[in-house]
Design an enzyme around this catalytic site. Structure first.
Site, short mmCIF file in Angstrom:
data_model
loop_
_atom_site.label_atom_id
_atom_site.label_comp_id
_atom_site.label_asym_id
_atom_site.label_seq_id
_atom_site.Cartn_x
_atom_site.Cartn_y
_atom_site.Cartn_z
CD GLU A 45 0.41 -8.14 -25.15
OE1 GLU A 45 1.36 -8.36 -24.53
OE2 GLU A 45 -0.67 -7.21 -24.60
CG ASP A 46 1.67 -11.08 -22.21
OD1 ASP A 46 0.81 -10.58 -22.90
OD2 ASP A 46 1.67 -10.94 -20.92
CG ASP A 75 -8.21 -12.99 -21.71
OD1 ASP A 75 -8.69 -13.85 -21.79
OD2 ASP A 75 -8.75 -12.21 -20.45
CG PHE A 124 -4.52 -16.25 -14.54
CD1 PHE A 124 -4.99 -14.84 -15.19
CD2 PHE A 124 -3.57 -16.21 -13.72
CE1 PHE A 124 -4.33 -13.66 -15.05
CE2 PHE A 124 -2.66 -15.02 -13.71
CZ PHE A 124 -3.05 -13.88 -14.45
NE ARG A 179 6.33 -9.39 -14.75
CZ ARG A 179 5.53 -9.11 -15.48
NH1 ARG A 179 5.07 -9.81 -16.67
NH2 ARG A 179 4.58 -8.26 -14.86
#
Ligand code: 5GP
Length: 187
Positions: A104-105, A108, A157, A170
């Site tokens: 996963e990136d 959170d 963010f 990206r």
């Protein structure tokens, strides 16, 4: 891409450089290689955010692994998720009795992965572990075990290296904090 390029002007600052990312992924790849010796490993890329991390990570894992891709859409506002997840693209193969590593990136709140782990567990894999590029531990609202993580980051963010805002950024080779004026002006 150079950090003087125009697209970098939308960042408050660079948080993790491409060199730091590469060094951390190399170490993580070695650790995963040691941990999964002799095991059947399926590495699952969660599209789209993890795609760049995934392609770099699997090349640092010295094992005969297989790859799968999964796409989920989480319902939420522009910069947060709700944990209500829809599977847009499912795995192509059965994972029964396989060792699954979800890539996963960013973690959170943890809601998205918590849901995914529960869905995949119903398919009876031998094990499920999570490898994330970034972790925001201060934001966690569910109890989620993250076995492999490259960087803990503060509550901001971030974009770049696969992570987007509105499908953009990206392609930044580094990870940066997106200037709030970009998403505040979109509200
Ligand atoms: P969670 O369900 O853990 O709250 O959210 C995970 C998902 O939210 C990530 O896969 C990612 O798509 C998105 N997300 C959370 N924080 C960030 C962030 O700082 N930047 C970007 N680009 N996406 C984020």
């Amino acid at each position: 891409m150079d950090i003087h390029s125009k697209i970098y002007q939308d960042l408050t600052r660079v948080l993790v450089t491409r060199e730091e990312i590469a060094a951390s992924i190399k170490k993580l790849g070695q650790q995963i290689t040691n941990d999964y010796q002799g095991k059947d490993l399926v590495v699952v890329c969660i599209l789209k955010g993890a795609c760049i991390f995934f392609t770099d990570l699997i090349r640092e894992i010295d094992l005969p692994l297989t790859t799968e891709f999964m796409s989920v859409s989480s319902y939420g506002s522009g910069t947060s998720s709700t944990g209500v997840v829809r599977i847009v693209k499912d795995l192509d193969r059965n994972i029964e009795k396989k060792n699954v590593l979800i890539v996963e990136d960013i973690v959170d709140s943890g809601r998205t992965l918590s849901y995914l782990v529960s869905v995949l567990n119903q398919r009876h894999p031998s094990s499920i572990r999570i490898a994330t590029l970034l972790d925001k531990p201060a934001r966690r609202v569910v109890d989620l075990q993250v076995q492999y993580s490259c960087f803990n980051i503060p509550d901001a963010f971030v974009v770049g290296y696969g992570l987007d805002y509105d499908e953009k950024y990206r392609n930044l080779p580094d990870i940066g904090i997106l200037s709030p004026k970009i998403y505040e002006s979109a509200d």
